[in-house]
Write a protein that holds these residues in place. Structure first.
Motif: not given
Length: 64
Positions: A40-64
């Protein structure tokens, strides 16, 4: 650049990711998460991070 990874096997289909970051996430016909933009673009990263926090099953991650 960061990359979004989803564990479809752990997904419970709550859809919080799609609601929070629709440019990055979608759901298949069974409601399971699909990553539509793995880098995702830098502009979308805040929303992605929020999605990671909201995921009830914690099935999302960010990697480098």
């Amino acid at each position: 650049m960061v990359r979004v990874v989803a564990n479809a096997r752990g997904c419970i289909g709550a859809g919080q990711c799609v609601i929070t970051a629709p440019n990055v996430f979608d759901q298949d016909e069974d409601g399971i998460v699909v990553v539509v933009d793995e880098q995702p673009s830098e502009a979308d990263l805040p929303d992605v991070r929020a999605a990671l926090d909201l995921c009830p099953s914690q099935s999302l991650t960010l990697t480098n």
